[in-house]
Design an enzyme around this catalytic site. Structure first.
Site, PDB file in Angstrom:
ATOM      1  N   SER A 119       9.855  -4.414  -3.527  1.00 46.15           N
ATOM      2  CA  SER A 119       8.881  -5.504  -3.629  1.00 46.15           C
ATOM      3  C   SER A 119       8.652  -5.933  -5.058  1.00 46.15           C
ATOM      4  O   SER A 119       8.022  -6.956  -5.306  1.00 46.15           O
ATOM      5  CB  SER A 119       7.528  -5.035  -3.086  1.00 46.15           C
ATOM      6  N   HIS A 140      15.183  -8.960  -0.543  1.00 41.24           N
ATOM      7  CA  HIS A 140      13.768  -8.708  -0.268  1.00 41.24           C
ATOM      8  C   HIS A 140      13.278  -9.432   0.983  1.00 41.24           C
ATOM      9  O   HIS A 140      13.020 -10.632   0.962  1.00 41.24           O
ATOM     10  CB  HIS A 140      12.935  -9.132  -1.498  1.00 41.24           C
ATOM     11  N   GLU A 152      13.969 -13.122  -0.120  1.00 42.86           N
ATOM     12  CA  GLU A 152      14.171 -13.389  -1.553  1.00 42.86           C
ATOM     13  C   GLU A 152      15.456 -12.702  -1.993  1.00 42.86           C
ATOM     14  O   GLU A 152      15.633 -11.507  -1.710  1.00 42.86           O
ATOM     15  CB  GLU A 152      13.018 -12.795  -2.378  1.00 42.86           C
ATOM     16  N   ASN A 190       5.533 -11.714  -4.367  1.00 40.60           N
ATOM     17  CA  ASN A 190       4.513 -10.723  -4.729  1.00 40.60           C
ATOM     18  C   ASN A 190       3.855 -10.998  -6.078  1.00 40.60           C
ATOM     19  O   ASN A 190       2.755 -10.525  -6.331  1.00 40.60           O
ATOM     20  CB  ASN A 190       5.102  -9.320  -4.697  1.00 40.60           C
TER      21      ASN A 190
HETATM   22  C1  LIG Z   1       4.792  -6.796   0.353  1.00 43.71           C
HETATM   23  C2  LIG Z   1       6.080  -7.528   0.216  1.00 43.71           C
HETATM   24  O1  LIG Z   1       6.965  -7.049  -0.520  1.00 43.71           O
HETATM   25  C3  LIG Z   1       6.367  -8.844   0.820  1.00 43.71           C
HETATM   26  C4  LIG Z   1       5.668  -9.147   2.097  1.00 43.71           C
HETATM   27  O2  LIG Z   1       6.165  -8.884   3.161  1.00 43.71           O
HETATM   28  S1  LIG Z   1       4.159  -9.804   1.940  1.00 43.71           S
HETATM   29  C5  LIG Z   1       3.609  -9.997   3.609  1.00 43.71           C
HETATM   30  C6  LIG Z   1       4.178 -11.241   4.237  1.00 43.71           C
HETATM   31  N1  LIG Z   1       3.661 -11.341   5.572  1.00 43.71           N
HETATM   32  C7  LIG Z   1       2.559 -12.033   5.868  1.00 43.71           C
HETATM   33  O3  LIG Z   1       1.944 -12.632   5.005  1.00 43.71           O
HETATM   34  C8  LIG Z   1       2.157 -11.971   7.305  1.00 43.71           C
HETATM   35  C9  LIG Z   1       0.871 -12.721   7.554  1.00 43.71           C
HETATM   36  N2  LIG Z   1       0.541 -12.671   8.974  1.00 43.71           N
HETATM   37  C10 LIG Z   1       1.147 -13.470   9.891  1.00 43.71           C
HETATM   38  O4  LIG Z   1       1.964 -14.317   9.557  1.00 43.71           O
HETATM   39  C11 LIG Z   1       0.730 -13.294  11.314  1.00 43.71           C
HETATM   40  O5  LIG Z   1      -0.516 -12.666  11.333  1.00 43.71           O
HETATM   41  C12 LIG Z   1       1.760 -12.445  12.157  1.00 43.71           C
HETATM   42  C13 LIG Z   1       3.063 -13.219  12.263  1.00 43.71           C
HETATM   43  C14 LIG Z   1       2.026 -11.068  11.548  1.00 43.71           C
HETATM   44  C15 LIG Z   1       1.191 -12.211  13.531  1.00 43.71           C
HETATM   45  O6  LIG Z   1       0.887 -13.457  14.079  1.00 43.71           O
HETATM   46  P1  LIG Z   1      -0.254 -13.642  15.197  1.00 43.71           P
HETATM   47  O7  LIG Z   1      -0.138 -15.030  15.670  1.00 43.71           O
HETATM   48  O8  LIG Z   1      -1.539 -13.171  14.674  1.00 43.71           O
HETATM   49  O9  LIG Z   1       0.081 -12.570  16.257  1.00 43.71           O
HETATM   50  P2  LIG Z   1       1.001 -12.618  17.501  1.00 43.71           P
HETATM   51  O10 LIG Z   1       0.792 -13.844  18.317  1.00 43.71           O
HETATM   52  O11 LIG Z   1       0.737 -11.298  18.121  1.00 43.71           O
HETATM   53  O12 LIG Z   1       2.434 -12.633  16.850  1.00 43.71           O
HETATM   54  C16 LIG Z   1       3.203 -13.773  16.597  1.00 43.71           C
HETATM   55  C17 LIG Z   1       4.633 -13.425  16.889  1.00 43.71           C
HETATM   56  O13 LIG Z   1       5.056 -12.393  15.988  1.00 43.71           O
HETATM   57  C18 LIG Z   1       5.550 -11.276  16.733  1.00 43.71           C
HETATM   58  N3  LIG Z   1       5.187 -10.075  15.979  1.00 43.71           N
HETATM   59  C19 LIG Z   1       3.978  -9.774  15.475  1.00 43.71           C
HETATM   60  N4  LIG Z   1       4.027  -8.622  14.795  1.00 43.71           N
HETATM   61  C20 LIG Z   1       5.306  -8.184  14.890  1.00 43.71           C
HETATM   62  C21 LIG Z   1       5.990  -7.046  14.394  1.00 43.71           C
HETATM   63  N5  LIG Z   1       5.372  -6.117  13.637  1.00 43.71           N
HETATM   64  N6  LIG Z   1       7.306  -6.911  14.674  1.00 43.71           N
HETATM   65  C22 LIG Z   1       7.933  -7.823  15.407  1.00 43.71           C
HETATM   66  N7  LIG Z   1       7.345  -8.937  15.903  1.00 43.71           N
HETATM   67  C23 LIG Z   1       6.042  -9.102  15.648  1.00 43.71           C
HETATM   68  C24 LIG Z   1       4.869 -11.366  18.058  1.00 43.71           C
HETATM   69  O14 LIG Z   1       5.624 -10.734  19.051  1.00 43.71           O
HETATM   70  C25 LIG Z   1       4.786 -12.848  18.282  1.00 43.71           C
HETATM   71  O15 LIG Z   1       6.030 -13.307  18.771  1.00 43.71           O
HETATM   72  P3  LIG Z   1       6.153 -14.622  19.704  1.00 43.71           P
HETATM   73  O16 LIG Z   1       5.890 -15.792  18.802  1.00 43.71           O
HETATM   74  O17 LIG Z   1       7.549 -14.551  20.175  1.00 43.71           O
HETATM   75  O18 LIG Z   1       5.136 -14.493  20.755  1.00 43.71           O
HETATM   76  N1  LIG Z   2       5.348  -3.062   3.556  1.00 45.61           N
HETATM   77  C1  LIG Z   2       5.725  -4.290   3.276  1.00 45.61           C
HETATM   78  O1  LIG Z   2       5.037  -5.242   3.684  1.00 45.61           O
HETATM   79  C2  LIG Z   2       6.934  -4.558   2.490  1.00 45.61           C
HETATM   80  C3  LIG Z   2       7.590  -3.550   1.823  1.00 45.61           C
HETATM   81  N2  LIG Z   2       8.725  -3.825   1.110  1.00 45.61           N
HETATM   82  C4  LIG Z   2       9.427  -2.766   0.399  1.00 45.61           C
HETATM   83  O2  LIG Z   2      10.225  -2.068   1.339  1.00 45.61           O
HETATM   84  C5  LIG Z   2      10.331  -0.698   0.956  1.00 45.61           C
HETATM   85  C6  LIG Z   2       9.837   0.165   2.102  1.00 45.61           C
HETATM   86  O3  LIG Z   2       8.488  -0.166   2.388  1.00 45.61           O
HETATM   87  P1  LIG Z   2       7.811   0.224   3.782  1.00 45.61           P
HETATM   88  O4  LIG Z   2       8.820   0.160   4.861  1.00 45.61           O
HETATM   89  O5  LIG Z   2       6.580  -0.576   3.876  1.00 45.61           O
HETATM   90  O6  LIG Z   2       7.427   1.748   3.488  1.00 45.61           O
HETATM   91  P2  LIG Z   2       7.143   2.915   4.539  1.00 45.61           P
HETATM   92  O7  LIG Z   2       6.258   3.870   3.836  1.00 45.61           O
HETATM   93  O8  LIG Z   2       6.733   2.350   5.854  1.00 45.61           O
HETATM   94  O9  LIG Z   2       8.602   3.545   4.757  1.00 45.61           O
HETATM   95  C7  LIG Z   2       9.337   4.159   3.758  1.00 45.61           C
HETATM   96  C8  LIG Z   2      10.306   5.100   4.451  1.00 45.61           C
HETATM   97  O10 LIG Z   2      11.222   5.606   3.489  1.00 45.61           O
HETATM   98  C9  LIG Z   2      11.363   6.984   3.729  1.00 45.61           C
HETATM   99  N3  LIG Z   2      11.894   7.667   2.567  1.00 45.61           N
HETATM  100  C10 LIG Z   2      11.229   8.164   1.493  1.00 45.61           C
HETATM  101  N4  LIG Z   2      12.102   8.745   0.643  1.00 45.61           N
HETATM  102  C11 LIG Z   2      13.337   8.606   1.191  1.00 45.61           C
HETATM  103  C12 LIG Z   2      14.644   9.015   0.807  1.00 45.61           C
HETATM  104  N5  LIG Z   2      14.839   9.683  -0.326  1.00 45.61           N
HETATM  105  N6  LIG Z   2      15.675   8.717   1.612  1.00 45.61           N
HETATM  106  C13 LIG Z   2      15.481   8.039   2.761  1.00 45.61           C
HETATM  107  N7  LIG Z   2      14.272   7.644   3.192  1.00 45.61           N
HETATM  108  C14 LIG Z   2      13.212   7.906   2.413  1.00 45.61           C
HETATM  109  C15 LIG Z   2       9.960   7.418   4.099  1.00 45.61           C
HETATM  110  O11 LIG Z   2       9.967   8.700   4.683  1.00 45.61           O
HETATM  111  P3  LIG Z   2       8.591   9.590   4.623  1.00 45.61           P
HETATM  112  O12 LIG Z   2       7.573   8.816   5.377  1.00 45.61           O
HETATM  113  O13 LIG Z   2       9.016  10.855   5.270  1.00 45.61           O
HETATM  114  O14 LIG Z   2       8.272   9.708   3.149  1.00 45.61           O
HETATM  115  C16 LIG Z   2       9.590   6.307   5.079  1.00 45.61           C
HETATM  116  O15 LIG Z   2      10.104   6.563   6.373  1.00 45.61           O
HETATM  117  C17 LIG Z   2       9.528  -0.542  -0.342  1.00 45.61           C
HETATM  118  O16 LIG Z   2      10.384  -0.705  -1.433  1.00 45.61           O
HETATM  119  C18 LIG Z   2       8.538  -1.707  -0.243  1.00 45.61           C
HETATM  120  O17 LIG Z   2       8.058  -2.134  -1.489  1.00 45.61           O
HETATM  121  C19 LIG Z   2       9.278  -5.082   1.057  1.00 45.61           C
HETATM  122  C20 LIG Z   2       8.692  -6.106   1.737  1.00 45.61           C
HETATM  123  C21 LIG Z   2       7.445  -5.940   2.472  1.00 45.61           C
END
Ligand SMILES: CC(=O)CC(=O)SCCNC(=O)CCNC(=O)[C@H](O)C(C)(C)COP(=O)(O)OP(=O)(O)OC[C@H]1O[C@@H](n2cnc3c(N)ncnc32)[C@H](O)[C@@H]1OP(=O)(O)O
Ligand SMILES: NC(=O)C1=CN([C@@H]2O[C@H](COP(=O)(O)OP(=O)(O)OC[C@H]3O[C@@H](n4cnc5c(N)ncnc54)[C@H](OP(=O)(O)O)[C@@H]3O)[C@@H](O)[C@H]2O)C=CC1
Length: 291
Positions: A119, A140, A152, A190
């Site tokens: 991320s 990403h 990304e 992010n």
């Molecule tokens: C941290 C990083 O590195 C980068 C990132 O990822 S940052 C995070 C980016 N993500 C966001 O910002 C998500 C923001 N949230 C949303 O867009 C919405 O709340 C959401 C899509 C997650 C859920 O939407 P919602 O309308 O509230 O719920 P819901 O109607 O249950 O779900 C919409 C659809 O998504 C699906 N869905 C929801 N969660 C799911 C999951 N975890 N896995 C698979 N499918 C999922 C549902 O099945 C549903 O599918 P259909 O359209 O086919 O019915």
């Molecule tokens: N969460 C998010 O919304 C997003 C996350 N990311 C990125 O994706 C990556 C994973 O995040 P996320 O899935 O949320 O994290 P989680 O904590 O859900 O999962 C990480 C997984 O990696 C496993 N793990 C740790 N060390 C090792 C290793 N040495 N070899 C293999 N597996 C290992 C962990 O095992 P254990 O639990 O046993 O430690 C766990 O199952 C991160 O780099 C995060 O920044 C990118 C986009 C969105």
């Protein structure tokens, strides 16, 4: 390059989603984790999410069955040696990622492309510790992977054009949209999203609002699908804190200072949905705000 076999390292919330979409698009997927429980849970979750897609008419039953048959799991990183592309999606810690690539290297074929779903962490730095910085990229995905349209793509300083084109072709085969980002801390999504989430935690910390009012304000007042604290719980508070630390350290600007309350939640092990408690407590029927 023609990519057919994809290795995914880390079977957490991102790893399972990446395996899901790759297998559905026709790639053979080998999913690796250090924990058998994580692998079993990931396969069960992919099955459940695909079943939901079938019931909503988004995926044919035969395509679901074929996708499940294309997913294999392994506890051994060496088994990923036969893949054409590796997507590393383990915990957001630079030392963990370096160790994974270090262990993988002796087993890889020369043509294999290495990518990280990080991320925030420098792609150039991750690549520099491998034998193939020109075949290394940031790949990403956004969470939840099966739903979110964007991927990304981040080139490190040494990434070559063929590697970029190969990854772009994978994104297109997934039916997703690629955005190119330069390799600076936390890239595009992010860099913008996480300071907003951090500011929401400051808003809570300073008592301007409580969990419910902050989330409701941003959902109803700014049309966000989730409130920022709900979204932080969804992403994982450990991941949010790790990203803020990369921004703070990498850009040396106090505006990225992680909120002490975010640090406290992570210290408590309250990591959000994945640990059943964060800004909300998920152990009952409905999420209950913790402040
Ligand atoms: C941290 C990083 O590195 C980068 C990132 O990822 S940052 C995070 C980016 N993500 C966001 O910002 C998500 C923001 N949230 C949303 O867009 C919405 O709340 C959401 C899509 C997650 C859920 O939407 P919602 O309308 O509230 O719920 P819901 O109607 O249950 O779900 C919409 C659809 O998504 C699906 N869905 C929801 N969660 C799911 C999951 N975890 N896995 C698979 N499918 C999922 C549902 O099945 C549903 O599918 P259909 O359209 O086919 O019915
Ligand atoms: N969460 C998010 O919304 C997003 C996350 N990311 C990125 O994706 C990556 C994973 O995040 P996320 O899935 O949320 O994290 P989680 O904590 O859900 O999962 C990480 C997984 O990696 C496993 N793990 C740790 N060390 C090792 C290793 N040495 N070899 C293999 N597996 C290992 C962990 O095992 P254990 O639990 O046993 O430690 C766990 O199952 C991160 O780099 C995060 O920044 C990118 C986009 C969105």
């Amino acid at each position: 390059m023609d990519i057919q076999k994809i290795g995914v390292v880390g079977a957490g919330q991102m790893g399972n989603g990446i395996a899901h979409v790759m297998a559905l698009a026709g790639y053979d997927v080998l999913l690796n984790d250090i924990s058998q429980d994580a692998l079993d849970n990931a396969v069960a979750l992919i099955d459940k999410n695909l079943t939901r897609q079938v019931s909503r008419g988004k995926v044919e039953q035969a395509d679901k069955d074929a996708a499940m048959a294309r997913i294999a799991t392994t506890l051994s990183l060496a088994d990923l040696g036969k893949t054409d592309l590796v997507v590393e999606a383990a915990t957001e810690r630079e030392d963990v990622k370096h160790q994974i690539f270090e262990k993988l290297l002796p087993h890889l074929q020369p043509h294999t492309i290495l990518t990280s779903n990080t991320s925030s962490i420098s792609i150039t730095r991750l690549a520099s510790r491998t034998d193939r910085p020109e075949r290394f990229m940031g790949f990403h995905f956004m969470n939840p992977v099966p739903v979110m349209q964007l991927v990304e793509l981040i080139r490190g300083i040494a990434t070559d054009q063929e590697t970029y084109q190969s990854c772009l072709a994978v994104v297109e085969k997934l039916g997703k949209t690629a955005a190119s980002a330069e390799d600076f801390p936390a890239f595009i999504v992010n860099r913008i999203l996480m300071p907003m989430i951090n500011e929401a935690v400051y808003t809570l910390y300073e008592g301007v609002g409580n969990v419910k009012s902050i989330d409701e304000s941003m959902k109803l007042g700014a049309n966000h699908p989730m409130g920022p604290l709900e979204l932080a719980d969804f992403i994982g508070l450990d991941t949010c804190l790790a990203i803020m630390n990369v921004l703070h350290d990498g850009l040396a600007d106090t505006k990225y200072r992680p909120c002490p309350l975010l640090t406290k939640y992570v210290e408590a092990g309250w990591l959000g949905r994945k640990s059943q408690r964060g800004f909300y407590d998920y152990r009952g029927d409905v999420p209950v705000p913790t402040r």
